[in-house]
Design an enzyme around this catalytic site. Sequence first.
Site, PDB file in Angstrom:
ATOM      1  N   LYS A 198     -12.762 -38.664 -52.007  1.00  0.00           N
ATOM      2  CA  LYS A 198     -12.699 -39.919 -52.756  1.00  0.00           C
ATOM      3  C   LYS A 198     -11.333 -40.523 -52.524  1.00  0.00           C
ATOM      4  O   LYS A 198     -10.365 -39.804 -52.235  1.00  0.00           O
ATOM      5  CB  LYS A 198     -12.907 -39.665 -54.256  1.00  0.00           C
ATOM      6  CG  LYS A 198     -13.345 -40.892 -55.018  1.00  0.00           C
ATOM      7  CD  LYS A 198     -14.841 -41.176 -54.906  1.00  0.00           C
ATOM      8  CE  LYS A 198     -15.219 -42.487 -55.528  1.00  0.00           C
ATOM      9  NZ  LYS A 198     -16.667 -42.680 -55.603  1.00  0.00           N
ATOM     10  N   SER A 201     -25.576 -44.353 -47.450  1.00  0.00           N
ATOM     11  CA  SER A 201     -24.400 -44.374 -46.576  1.00  0.00           C
ATOM     12  C   SER A 201     -24.588 -43.370 -45.445  1.00  0.00           C
ATOM     13  O   SER A 201     -24.219 -43.631 -44.294  1.00  0.00           O
ATOM     14  CB  SER A 201     -23.143 -44.007 -47.361  1.00  0.00           C
ATOM     15  OG  SER A 201     -22.668 -45.108 -48.085  1.00  0.00           O
ATOM     16  N   ASP A 237     -16.750 -48.437 -54.062  1.00  0.00           N
ATOM     17  CA  ASP A 237     -16.862 -47.908 -55.423  1.00  0.00           C
ATOM     18  C   ASP A 237     -16.416 -49.048 -56.339  1.00  0.00           C
ATOM     19  O   ASP A 237     -16.387 -50.209 -55.902  1.00  0.00           O
ATOM     20  CB  ASP A 237     -15.987 -46.654 -55.607  1.00  0.00           C
ATOM     21  CG  ASP A 237     -16.280 -45.918 -56.925  1.00  0.00           C
ATOM     22  OD1 ASP A 237     -17.335 -45.282 -57.032  1.00  0.00           O
ATOM     23  OD2 ASP A 237     -15.463 -45.998 -57.861  1.00  0.00           O
TER      24      ASP A 237
HETATM   25  P1  NDP Z   1     -18.436 -52.476 -59.664  1.00  0.00           P
HETATM   26  O1  NDP Z   1     -16.992 -52.701 -59.497  1.00  0.00           O
HETATM   27  O2  NDP Z   1     -19.390 -53.254 -58.836  1.00  0.00           O
HETATM   28  O3  NDP Z   1     -18.849 -52.686 -61.196  1.00  0.00           O
HETATM   29  C1  NDP Z   1     -18.276 -51.940 -62.216  1.00  0.00           C
HETATM   30  C2  NDP Z   1     -18.819 -52.432 -63.541  1.00  0.00           C
HETATM   31  O4  NDP Z   1     -18.372 -51.569 -64.567  1.00  0.00           O
HETATM   32  C3  NDP Z   1     -18.317 -53.813 -63.895  1.00  0.00           C
HETATM   33  O5  NDP Z   1     -19.253 -54.457 -64.692  1.00  0.00           O
HETATM   34  C4  NDP Z   1     -17.037 -53.489 -64.675  1.00  0.00           C
HETATM   35  O6  NDP Z   1     -16.643 -54.507 -65.567  1.00  0.00           O
HETATM   36  C5  NDP Z   1     -17.474 -52.259 -65.445  1.00  0.00           C
HETATM   37  N1  NDP Z   1     -16.299 -51.433 -65.737  1.00  0.00           N
HETATM   38  C6  NDP Z   1     -15.414 -50.912 -64.855  1.00  0.00           C
HETATM   39  N2  NDP Z   1     -14.451 -50.231 -65.470  1.00  0.00           N
HETATM   40  C7  NDP Z   1     -14.732 -50.344 -66.783  1.00  0.00           C
HETATM   41  C8  NDP Z   1     -14.105 -49.849 -67.945  1.00  0.00           C
HETATM   42  N3  NDP Z   1     -12.959 -49.128 -67.878  1.00  0.00           N
HETATM   43  N4  NDP Z   1     -14.685 -50.127 -69.141  1.00  0.00           N
HETATM   44  C9  NDP Z   1     -15.825 -50.850 -69.198  1.00  0.00           C
HETATM   45  N5  NDP Z   1     -16.474 -51.343 -68.119  1.00  0.00           N
HETATM   46  C10 NDP Z   1     -15.911 -51.091 -66.951  1.00  0.00           C
HETATM   47  O7  NDP Z   1     -18.647 -50.909 -59.460  1.00  0.00           O
HETATM   48  P2  NDP Z   1     -19.979 -50.114 -59.132  1.00  0.00           P
HETATM   49  O8  NDP Z   1     -21.148 -50.768 -59.776  1.00  0.00           O
HETATM   50  O9  NDP Z   1     -20.002 -49.859 -57.673  1.00  0.00           O
HETATM   51  O10 NDP Z   1     -19.679 -48.711 -59.838  1.00  0.00           O
HETATM   52  C11 NDP Z   1     -20.036 -48.428 -61.180  1.00  0.00           C
HETATM   53  C12 NDP Z   1     -20.067 -46.930 -61.384  1.00  0.00           C
HETATM   54  O11 NDP Z   1     -21.021 -46.344 -60.511  1.00  0.00           O
HETATM   55  C13 NDP Z   1     -18.754 -46.198 -61.116  1.00  0.00           C
HETATM   56  O12 NDP Z   1     -18.654 -45.079 -61.975  1.00  0.00           O
HETATM   57  C14 NDP Z   1     -18.941 -45.694 -59.690  1.00  0.00           C
HETATM   58  O13 NDP Z   1     -18.126 -44.585 -59.417  1.00  0.00           O
HETATM   59  C15 NDP Z   1     -20.408 -45.328 -59.746  1.00  0.00           C
HETATM   60  N6  NDP Z   1     -21.067 -45.236 -58.444  1.00  0.00           N
HETATM   61  C16 NDP Z   1     -21.093 -46.308 -57.589  1.00  0.00           C
HETATM   62  C17 NDP Z   1     -21.750 -46.198 -56.388  1.00  0.00           C
HETATM   63  C18 NDP Z   1     -21.943 -47.365 -55.479  1.00  0.00           C
HETATM   64  O14 NDP Z   1     -22.691 -47.231 -54.517  1.00  0.00           O
HETATM   65  N7  NDP Z   1     -21.346 -48.500 -55.728  1.00  0.00           N
HETATM   66  C19 NDP Z   1     -22.355 -44.916 -55.950  1.00  0.00           C
HETATM   67  C20 NDP Z   1     -22.328 -43.883 -56.958  1.00  0.00           C
HETATM   68  C21 NDP Z   1     -21.673 -44.052 -58.135  1.00  0.00           C
HETATM   69  P3  NDP Z   1     -15.382 -55.440 -65.187  1.00  0.00           P
HETATM   70  O15 NDP Z   1     -15.896 -56.392 -64.165  1.00  0.00           O
HETATM   71  O16 NDP Z   1     -15.024 -56.091 -66.475  1.00  0.00           O
HETATM   72  O17 NDP Z   1     -14.315 -54.524 -64.668  1.00  0.00           O
END
Ligand code: NDP
Length: 446
Positions: A125, A377, A165
């Site tokens: 990561k 991926s 991510d």
């Molecule tokens: P994005 O950046 O696309 O979206 C993240 C979302 O979560 C946004 O709505 C963001 O809100 C919110 N968020 C982030 N940090 C916080 C926080 N501290 N408190 C509250 N809300 C928060 O990320 P992803 O959708 O790609 O990832 C989301 C989760 O899924 C993560 O845990 C990631 O590790 C996991 N994941 C992602 C994968 C992928 O393919 N993308 C694969 C496997 C797991 P805001 O815009 O306000 O920050």
Amino acid sequence: MKILQNVMEQVIKRNPGEPEFHQAVKEVLESLEPVADKHPEWVKAGIFDRIVEPERQIIFRVPWVDDNGRVQVNRGFRIQFNSAIGPYKGGIRLHPSVYAGIIKFLGFEQIFKNSLTGLPMGGAKGGSDFDPKGKSDAEVMRFCQSFMFELARHIGPDTDVPAGDIGTGGREIGYMYGMYKKLRNEFTGVLTGKGLSWGGSLVRTEATGYGLCYFMDEAMKSIKGKSFEGTTVVISGSGNVAIYAAAKVSQLGGTVVALSDSNGYIYDPTGIKLDTVKRIKEVERKRISEYVKYHPEAAYTEGCAGIWNIKCDIALPCATQNELDGTAAATLAENGCFAVGEGANMPCTPEAIEVFLKNGIVFGPAKAANAGGVATSGLEMSQNSMRYSWTFEEVDAKLKDIMVNIFKNASEAAKAYGYGDNLVAGANIAGFEKVAAAMYAQGIAY
Ligand code: NDP
């Protein structure tokens, strides 16, 4: 078991002030006690001691110049945790909360997740404490180029293949890929999540959200004889995972009534209109609160934690780690929620998971339930190696097969080791056994 306790103590001592990493390791080690009993040779070969220590940790300075000509400095990370079953693979997180403990917990989880997909990928990561929010495209580009300037020397299509991510989407992957290509003078599959015209795979954008739903559908069917059809679903987050989980829930006959971001959540009892959310989040890059301007029948509440008070049948936390605690879990259970699937990494606290398991709620742990992103991926890497592209339907069918298989393997491992329908234990064990066997076969490499 004393040996695993010693491993845990060593992890805490060696990695002080990193509670997320401790939490992730503790959960895995607790599930592995019967595995250690069954495999004394793995204990003797130090597999448990070795698997909690990253193979390599790279921390670097990322200087860049903002639009006002000021020099900014961020910290970059790449933690290459385990390469026993394939090249390192795992996303890059860009968020101000990033520090070594977050990247380590994510890298550790990635080892088992990647193993569960059945594809040859090790665990890693990376990320930075850079916050893309409020930055111009040019600033994001300069940051990504500086980040890749250093990272390029540590990665490669057969060494380490990063991906997206939180905070790293198609735009950021593009800027990083452009820099890598210039530095190396080669067009290779060194990153995944690429654009479709330059080596990306169809379905990669949708994969984590879609995969989560495929996994949960299979788990609910198998454990409770239920499906998404006719259910009310609450999803946290409104990023990549949340949006495409919402899309698949609708296709499978459920109604998504809530989504959130880090500022607050929207509740639309008539069902969230996803086209509006996509426009706000993917095109305009604005806050989820904008939604109520277009849909006055919906309500916006400031603060994101209250989302779990909404009555629902299925909850899919898709935002970030430790966003759903024991109290929220108890509320979900009281409100009749019968299934919870982790789209985000480690979104449920240990107390929350305990509530779900005690109440017989079908619980899909992140390692298994959100593995669809990295699985696709892996399929992108295969297509890059073949210099060939599969159709949307072909990739989607492979993704579905992989998710169903992950459920079967986790479920069988849980049963084989006396954990019943506990998929947390099942996923940890099934993911671990394959990596442990590979490490054992490869000896103690110095
Ligand atoms: P994005 O950046 O696309 O979206 C993240 C979302 O979560 C946004 O709505 C963001 O809100 C919110 N968020 C982030 N940090 C916080 C926080 N501290 N408190 C509250 N809300 C928060 O990320 P992803 O959708 O790609 O990832 C989301 C989760 O899924 C993560 O845990 C990631 O590790 C996991 N994941 C992602 C994968 C992928 O393919 N993308 C694969 C496997 C797991 P805001 O815009 O306000 O920050």
